[in-house]
Enzyme design. Structure first.
Site, PDB file in Angstrom:
ATOM      1  N   HIS A   1     -30.229  -0.761  27.421  1.00 41.92           N
ATOM      2  CA  HIS A   1     -30.519  -1.968  28.187  1.00 41.92           C
ATOM      3  C   HIS A   1     -29.568  -2.183  29.355  1.00 41.92           C
ATOM      4  CE1 HIS A   1     -29.458  -6.200  29.012  1.00 41.92           C
ATOM      5  NE2 HIS A   1     -30.747  -6.312  29.171  1.00 41.92           N
TER       6      HIS A   1
ATOM      7  N   GLN B   1      11.225   0.761 -10.853  1.00 43.82           N
ATOM      8  CA  GLN B   1      10.681   1.972 -11.453  1.00 43.82           C
ATOM      9  C   GLN B   1      11.733   3.077 -11.484  1.00 43.82           C
ATOM     10  OE1 GLN B   1       7.402   3.673  -9.209  1.00 43.82           O
ATOM     11  NE2 GLN B   1       6.410   4.406 -11.078  1.00 43.82           N
TER      12      GLN B   1
END
Length: 889
Positions: A845, A181
């Site tokens: 729990h 690029q």
């Protein structure tokens, strides 16, 4: 078409197999008209042709297949050999010619950035960012050829090999394209996220900016300015001190320079340009339909986009409908509340959404207040928070689930922007008062007047009747009638259960708080409540743990049974028992256990998970750990000792109170409180036990429907039923078609596997913002891991990290480190001397069972299973809430 090289204007998102994720994105944006510097891609076909020259690569790939992601030494050695080898290979002439022609078209006298673009890179589900190399300011044909070859070799960098191995990508399947690029020589550059990558907030554009090339920022050489834009306006700025910048050299390459003093704290990008850049980012986001991570630069008075990729780190949004102008909705993780944060299959989520009793158009409908995101269920608590009293009460209530959830809700409801635009729900106050009022009134009656001795028979009778009714409704029917009955049964379960069962443990919870207050005020010793909490009678989950200890004792006289427990094929365990000495004796005890508890399992809120009666793989290691860590009958003896200690503490407290002024009244109040606490708190697990009884029978019905649909050729496999919703299953059983079902089911399976790797947030908004709470100031040593203290006591021992119960190998005196625990983990509690969990709170729990067993416990330590290594020696302080690593393994 020359497939060796493609210019950007001939590439779009469909070109990914040829140009990789990065190249496909650049071509797509070029064709969409975004300001992308021009260039071309050397395709994966070129890379394949280049690599095919090598006779050694097949052997290298074979060795890569055997590499483990954490074997860094082997990865470094093998990677270096492959890279060195590839650099000796010439670029084939046909490829060189195609590259040279593309360079001529683009401009031979220009400078280029040369970047790798892998086929598994910049995808919505896998970033691969930074795994391969980049070369900047490349000028001329030969330097370009060298840079391309280096990019190809960088497919085998140490980090790239390790990443593929960790994420189970086939090394042969990941091919490399090279993006060439044109360089832009920017005054300012940086990175832009169209969603906040830290909080997850969609609609917040976050921009990092610094002077010179963006590589200085990406590589971490410099701090960057931070700008935040929302709805087209800047709402946040942090100007960094920027000492360095990277610039391009005319002859090629780059140089790092120190910035002049006057520029170091200057805002890199002006306000108008910040808003302009954010608008470009929004356009790119809309084009792709997903939030983007964008690399940008600013040169000669205009912006250029040099890369855009999906942001893969964002937790998925919950599909919640928020009317325009209304406050963002706040969603609470149901998994954290239930101590099971794993991903759940679609049928499991559908069942949970149907079970939630509020926001339903009918009993069979899914609740509009329950939403699935990332394979987890979240509850929309915003309508409730529209009530002013709830904004004070809810944070306190959910703190019992998880301290960070509670503080997060508390902080969020203080936001003026939240309160100003809350929804108005007509009749909500009356509905809440009617629902909660009945539970509170019955709870108060149980607390003050009711006979404690009648509670357990009453609750057990209700459970037995509910289970009988459920089994009766589902027996003898198939097809759409059975699916409709499943919807009706699960849709009505929770509301009935809350009304009938919750008043009992609620009275126990309230009494525990009152006992603590009285102990503090009258004796100055509130921690006695921890002793009173030991060995609560009638807890169905604790009883299950004791019976598992009995199973271990039943196996002790029979070596062949023990051998089978350790090395059997779990699904054939019961069958194999018949073939060994003592198998008939142990088998009878096993059958009695399965009759009562076979519908349970770790992660049991997901109905799609196998139950113990389907596959005991998660249960057998618990029995083996018990054999290893406990003496015969020791579990029963310890439980009885806990009950004796509680009774002795009660007598001591009452005796001391009677000796005080008004002692008779104080002792009477305390005696009632303790009677309610010890008599009713053990019922806390009964609602979950009832829920799992229904889940067990519903799972059997769903499996049977899946079998019938598979036999009819509607589904490929009976297990596919778990990737449907209840409504979809109903349509299929009615003979209706679901368009695209053959493609939909594999997609859902892939999604589920991806969701399993995600870490769900405790709280999130409808805009994707992750809401985090803060812990209270804690007294802890330097370097300690801080959490929430839930069970008092201090213990030192070896840490045993248990990620899944089926892999547990606890020995005597070890401290269990777990991501979470639910009732399916209870069998391991007898083998541990302490407990550390990543999630949880005072009333979840694991905390409740730990207190009953007298195990020191700390919960809510994020990443505890990573920060504490298996085999480390640690100190666990369940009173002050910390874990300190004393010796690393």
């Amino acid at each position: 078409m020359n497939e060796m090289v493609l210019d950007f204007d001939r590439i779009d998102k469909s070109s990914l197999p040829l140009v990789g994720g990065k190249g496909a994105n650049l071509g797509e944006m070029t064709q969409a008209g975004f300001p992308v510097p021009s260039g071309f891609c050397v395709t994966t076909a070129a890379f394949s042709a280049f690599a095919r020259q090598s006779a050694e690569m097949p052997e290298y790939y074979r060795r890569l297949d055997q590499v483990q992601a954490d074997d860094l030494q082997q990865i470094a050695s093998l990677g270096r050999m492959i890279r060195d080898h590839l650099m000796t290979l010439p670029i084939p002439e046909s490829i060189r010619s195609a590259i040279a022609a593309a360079l001529h078209r683009s401009g031979e006298n220009k400078a280029y950035a040369v970047r790798s673009s892998a086929t598994a890179e910049d995808l919505p589900t896998a970033s691969f960012a930074g795994q391969q190399d980049t070369y900047l300011n490349i000028c001329g044909e030969e330097p370009l050829m060298l840079a391309i070859r280096r990019c190809w070799a960088s497919l085998f960098t140490d980090r790239a090999i390790s990443y593929r191995a960790k994420n189970r990508f086939d090394h042969r399947a990941v091919l490399l394209s090279v993006v060439v690029q044109q360089m832009v020589f920017p005054d300012v550059s940086g990175i832009m996220f169209t969603a906040d990558p830290v909080t997850g907030h969609r609609g917040t554009t976050t921009i990092d900016a610094s002077f010179g090339l963006g590589e200085a920022l990406v590589s971490g050489l410099v701090s960057a300015d931070l700008y935040q834009v929302r709805s087209g306006a800047i709402f946040g700025k942090k100007i960094a001190r920027k000492k360095l910048a990277i610039y391009s050299l005319p002859e090629g390459g780059t140089v790092t320079r120190e910035l002049p003093q006057e520029d170091q704290e200057r805002q890199a990008l002006g306000d108008s340009h910040i808003v302009e850049l954010a608008a470009i980012g929004e356009s790119i986001r809309k084009h792709y339909g997903s939030d983007q991570d964008i690399e940008w630069c600013f040169a000669e008075g205009r912006f250029f986009i040099v890369q855009s990729r999906p942001i893969t780190s964002l937790y998925p949004l919950a599909p919640v409908s928020v009317p325009p102008g209304e406050s963002p909705h706040l969603l609470l993780s149901f998994g954290h509340q239930q101590m099971m944060t794993d991903a759940i299959k679609p049928m499991g989520l559908s069942l949970l959404k149907t079970m939630f009793p509020f926001g339903k158009s009918s009993v069979r409908a899914e609740s509009k207040y329950a939403a699935a995101a990332g394979g987890r269920m979240f509850l929309d608590i915003t309508p409730l928070l529209a009530l002013k009293p709830a904004r004070k009460l809810v944070p306190k209530l959910v703190s019992g689930i998880d301290e960070l959830i509670g503080s997060g809700v508390g902080e969020f409801v203080q936001r003026e922007s939240f309160v100003r635009h809350l929804p108005r729900v007509p009749g909500l106050k009356r509905q809440v008062a009617g629902f909660a009022g009945r539970i509170l009134l019955r709870g108060a009656r149980n607390l003050l007047f009711a006979s404690v001795s009648k509670a357990h028979p009453t609750v057990n009778a209700y459970i037995e009747a509910s289970v009988r009714e459920g089994k009766s409704r589902l027996s003898g029917v198939t097809g759409p009638e059975r699916v409709e009955r499943i919807q009706e049964q699960i849709g009505a379960l929770l509301r009935r259960m809350f009304q009938e069962l919750m008043p009992y443990p609620l009275a126990g919870i309230i009494s525990s708080r009152l006992i603590r207050v009285m102990l503090e005020r009258w004796l100055g010793e509130p921690d006695i409540v921890h002793v009173l909490n030991k060995s609560l009678p009638g807890n169905v989950t604790s009883e299950m743990g004791l019976i598992i200890g009995d199973l271990a004792d039943a196996a002790r006289p029979y070596p062949q049974v023990i051998e089978l427990l350790q090395h059997c094929e779990p699904k054939r365990f019961r069958e194999q028992l018949r073939q060994v000495e003592g198998g008939d004796v142990f088998g009878q005890a096993w059958d009695r256990f399965m009759e009562k508890y076979g519908m349970r399992s770790p992660g049991e809120i997901d109905v799609t998970r196998p139950r113990w009666r389907d596959d005991p793989a998660t249960l057998l290691p618990s029995i083996v750990s018990h054999l290893r860590s406990m003496k015969p009958g020791e579990h029963r003896t310890k439980f009885a000792q806990g009950a004796d200690e509680a009774r002795a503490a009660e007598q001591d407290v009452l005796s001391r109170l009677r000796a005080q002024p008004l002692g008779g009244l104080k002792a009477a109040l305390m005696a009632r409180g303790i009677a309610v606490f010890r008599g009713l708190m053990g019922l806390r697990e009964h609602p979950k036990y009832l829920m799992m009884q229904h889940f067990g029978m519903i799972r059997e019905a769903l499996c049977d429907e899946g079998r019938l649909l598979a036999e009819a050729g509607v589904l490929t496999d009976k297990e596919d039923v778990f990737y449907l919703s209840l409504d979809e299953l109903l349509r299929l059983t009615r003979g209706e078609r679901i368009d695209g079902l053959d493609e939909l089911l594999p997609l859902r399976k892939q999604e589920f596997e991806r969701y399993r790797a995600l870490t769900p947030p405790r709280l999130m908004t409808s805009e994707g913002e992750i809401v985090t709470g803060r812990r209270k100031q804690q007294d802890a040593p330097e370097g300690a891991l801080l959490g929430t203290p839930v069970s008092a006591g201090v213990i030192e021992g070896i840490a045993r990290v248990v990620l899944r119960p089926e892999e547990a190998k606890l020995s005597k005196g070890e401290i269990m480190i777990a991501p979470f625990t639910d009732p399916g983990w209870t069998p391991l509690f007898h083998s541990a001397v302490g407990l550390v969990m990543e999630v949880g709170g005072l009333m979840t729990h694991g905390a409740v069972v730990a207190r009953e067993y007298g195990l020191p416990a700390v919960v809510g330590i994020d990443r505890a299973t990573e920060l504490i290594r298996d085999g480390d020696r640690i100190r666990l302080d369940g009173t002050r809430g910390y874990v300190l690593v004393l010796e690393r393994k």
